[in-house]
Design an enzyme around this catalytic site. Structure first.
Site, PDB file in Angstrom:
ATOM      1  N   TYR A  88     -19.808  13.705  19.138  1.00  0.00           N
ATOM      2  CA  TYR A  88     -19.191  15.028  18.920  1.00  0.00           C
ATOM      3  C   TYR A  88     -17.516  14.716  18.749  1.00  0.00           C
ATOM      4  O   TYR A  88     -16.808  15.313  18.111  1.00  0.00           O
ATOM      5  CB  TYR A  88     -19.010  16.179  20.175  1.00  0.00           C
ATOM      6  CG  TYR A  88     -18.441  15.730  21.438  1.00  0.00           C
ATOM      7  CD1 TYR A  88     -17.177  15.852  21.780  1.00  0.00           C
ATOM      8  CD2 TYR A  88     -19.204  15.128  22.338  1.00  0.00           C
ATOM      9  CE1 TYR A  88     -16.712  15.398  22.904  1.00  0.00           C
ATOM     10  CE2 TYR A  88     -18.925  14.669  23.717  1.00  0.00           C
ATOM     11  CZ  TYR A  88     -17.369  14.782  23.799  1.00  0.00           C
ATOM     12  OH  TYR A  88     -16.622  14.261  25.033  1.00  0.00           O
ATOM     13  N   HIS A 133      -7.352  -2.889   9.430  1.00  0.00           N
ATOM     14  CA  HIS A 133      -8.451  -3.266   8.865  1.00  0.00           C
ATOM     15  C   HIS A 133      -9.454  -3.671  10.127  1.00  0.00           C
ATOM     16  O   HIS A 133      -9.830  -4.817  10.417  1.00  0.00           O
ATOM     17  CB  HIS A 133      -8.161  -4.537   8.228  1.00  0.00           C
ATOM     18  CG  HIS A 133      -7.583  -4.699   6.917  1.00  0.00           C
ATOM     19  ND1 HIS A 133      -7.206  -5.588   6.127  1.00  0.00           N
ATOM     20  CD2 HIS A 133      -7.173  -3.445   6.250  1.00  0.00           C
ATOM     21  CE1 HIS A 133      -6.483  -5.248   5.085  1.00  0.00           C
ATOM     22  NE2 HIS A 133      -6.599  -3.915   5.067  1.00  0.00           N
ATOM     23  N   GLU A 193       0.757  -1.135  -0.131  1.00  0.00           N
ATOM     24  CA  GLU A 193       0.020   0.056   0.174  1.00  0.00           C
ATOM     25  C   GLU A 193       0.985   1.196   0.057  1.00  0.00           C
ATOM     26  O   GLU A 193       0.295   2.427   0.552  1.00  0.00           O
ATOM     27  CB  GLU A 193      -0.733  -0.072   1.280  1.00  0.00           C
ATOM     28  CG  GLU A 193      -1.698  -1.205   1.454  1.00  0.00           C
ATOM     29  CD  GLU A 193      -2.974  -0.984   0.321  1.00  0.00           C
ATOM     30  OE1 GLU A 193      -2.798  -0.448  -0.627  1.00  0.00           O
ATOM     31  OE2 GLU A 193      -3.894  -1.741   0.513  1.00  0.00           O
ATOM     32  N   HIS A 236     -12.506  -2.816   2.556  1.00  0.00           N
ATOM     33  CA  HIS A 236     -11.050  -2.760   2.810  1.00  0.00           C
ATOM     34  C   HIS A 236     -10.990  -2.520   4.205  1.00  0.00           C
ATOM     35  O   HIS A 236     -10.638  -3.429   4.856  1.00  0.00           O
ATOM     36  CB  HIS A 236     -10.349  -1.876   1.872  1.00  0.00           C
ATOM     37  CG  HIS A 236      -8.940  -1.923   1.793  1.00  0.00           C
ATOM     38  ND1 HIS A 236      -8.202  -1.563   0.705  1.00  0.00           N
ATOM     39  CD2 HIS A 236      -8.010  -2.278   2.951  1.00  0.00           C
ATOM     40  CE1 HIS A 236      -6.753  -1.797   0.831  1.00  0.00           C
ATOM     41  NE2 HIS A 236      -6.757  -2.040   2.127  1.00  0.00           N
ATOM     42  N   TYR A 260      -6.663  18.196  20.838  1.00  0.00           N
ATOM     43  CA  TYR A 260      -7.232  17.133  21.846  1.00  0.00           C
ATOM     44  C   TYR A 260      -6.293  16.013  21.138  1.00  0.00           C
ATOM     45  O   TYR A 260      -5.846  15.681  20.053  1.00  0.00           O
ATOM     46  CB  TYR A 260      -8.530  16.816  21.289  1.00  0.00           C
ATOM     47  CG  TYR A 260      -9.196  15.873  22.580  1.00  0.00           C
ATOM     48  CD1 TYR A 260      -9.919  16.631  23.753  1.00  0.00           C
ATOM     49  CD2 TYR A 260      -9.669  14.736  22.333  1.00  0.00           C
ATOM     50  CE1 TYR A 260     -10.520  15.894  24.368  1.00  0.00           C
ATOM     51  CE2 TYR A 260     -10.285  14.193  23.358  1.00  0.00           C
ATOM     52  CZ  TYR A 260     -10.834  14.682  24.276  1.00  0.00           C
ATOM     53  OH  TYR A 260     -11.479  14.017  25.320  1.00  0.00           O
ATOM     54  N   HIS A 313      -2.752   2.461   8.649  1.00  0.00           N
ATOM     55  CA  HIS A 313      -3.732   1.769   7.652  1.00  0.00           C
ATOM     56  C   HIS A 313      -4.059   0.474   8.480  1.00  0.00           C
ATOM     57  O   HIS A 313      -3.054  -0.206   8.870  1.00  0.00           O
ATOM     58  CB  HIS A 313      -3.270   1.781   6.422  1.00  0.00           C
ATOM     59  CG  HIS A 313      -4.168   0.631   5.506  1.00  0.00           C
ATOM     60  ND1 HIS A 313      -5.584   0.779   5.466  1.00  0.00           N
ATOM     61  CD2 HIS A 313      -3.969  -0.653   5.028  1.00  0.00           C
ATOM     62  CE1 HIS A 313      -6.076  -0.147   4.820  1.00  0.00           C
ATOM     63  NE2 HIS A 313      -5.106  -1.138   4.361  1.00  0.00           N
TER      64      HIS A 313
END
Length: 216
Positions: A116, A97, A76, A158, A211, A95
Site C-alpha cells: 500500500y 541511482h 541533468e 538510469h 503522510y 534524482h
C-alpha cells in the site's frame, strides 16, 4: 550577497546530497538535487564531490535556463527545470541511482501495487520513463510524462526521480521508492507477487494524504 535564508537552502541541498550516499540510495556524485527558489531554482553543480561542496557552488538557474556562465549546473538540469515548470505544487526534485530501483529500471519494469505504500508516490504504479541519453531534452520530456499524476518514476537504464512539496518530503519518498523496489525485486526471486487491487490503492490514497515528514 546571499541572505541567511538563501545560504540555508543551499546548505540543505548539500546536506541532502550527503544523506543520499549515507542512506545508500546513491553512489559518488551521480545524484543531483534541485529546490525551487524565487523566480528559478537552486541546483547542484556538476561533478563536485558532496563532501567538498560549498553553498556558493550551488547554482541558481532562472526558469529560462539562464545561469552564471562561471558556474556549471548538473548535467541533468533540464529535467529538474522542466519538472518544476510543469508542476507548480512541487518544490524539490531528487534524482539518484539507487541499486534496486536501477535494477528494475534496467529491466524496464515498473513497480506495481505490491504494497500500500506505493500510494505515497501518487498512484498504483511507479512508471518507467523510456531511455534517452542523460542530460538531453528527450530524457526530460520522458521524465515529465512518467511523472504525470505521480511523485516518483524510474528512468530506464538510469535511475530514479522523486519529487515533493519540500526537500524533506522528496528525500523521504526517494527512500520509500527504493524500499518498494527492493521488496519487488525480492518477490520476483520467489515468483509472481499478488497485487493490491486498484480500488484499495484509491482507498489508501484518500487516507495517506500528508503522510511522511512535515514540510520544511
Amino acid at each position: 550577497m546571499p541572505t541567511t535564508k538563501d545560504r540555508e537552502k543551499r546548505q540543505s541541498i548539500i546536506d541532502a546530497c550527503r544523506s543520499m550516499n549515507a542512506l545508500g540510495i546513491n553512489q559518488g556524485t551521480s545524484g543531483n538535487i534541485s529546490l525551487r527558489h524565487g523566480e528559478g531554482l537552486l541546483i547542484t553543480p556538476t561533478s563536485t564531490p558532496y563532501e567538498a561542496m560549498q553553498p556558493e557552488q550551488i547554482v541558481f538557474m532562472g526558469l529560462d535556463g539562464s545561469h552564471d556562465p562561471a558556474q556549471r549546473p548538473s548535467s541533468e538540469w533540464r529535467f529538474h527545470l522542466d519538472i518544476l515548470k510543469a508542476r507548480p505544487e512541487i518544490n524539490a526534485v531528487v534524482h539518484a541511482h539507487p541499486t534496486y530501483s536501477t535494477i528494475l529500471a534496467i529491466m524496464g519494469l515498473e513497480i506495481p501495487p505490491i504494497h500500500y505504500m506505493i500510494a505515497c508516490a501518487g498512484g498504483d504504479t511507479i512508471r518507467v520513463a523510456p531511455y534517452a541519453t542523460f542530460g538531453t531534452q528527450e530524457l526530460s520530456e520522458h521524465a515529465v510524462r512518467a511523472l504525470e499524476g505521480r511523485l516518483a518514476c524510474l528512468l530506464e537504464h538510469h535511475g530514479m526521480i522523486a519529487v515533493g512539496a519540500s526537500l524533506s518530503k522528496a528525500m523521504w519518498l526517494a527512500v520509500e521508492v527504493e524500499t518498494l523496489a527492493r521488496q519487488y525485486h525480492g518477490c520476483l526471486q520467489i515468483g509472481t507477487p499478488r497485487l493490491l487491487p486498484k480500488a484499495e490503492i484509491e482507498n489508501v490514497l484518500g487516507r495517506i494524504a500528508g503522510y511522511g515528514p512535515a514540510d520544511k
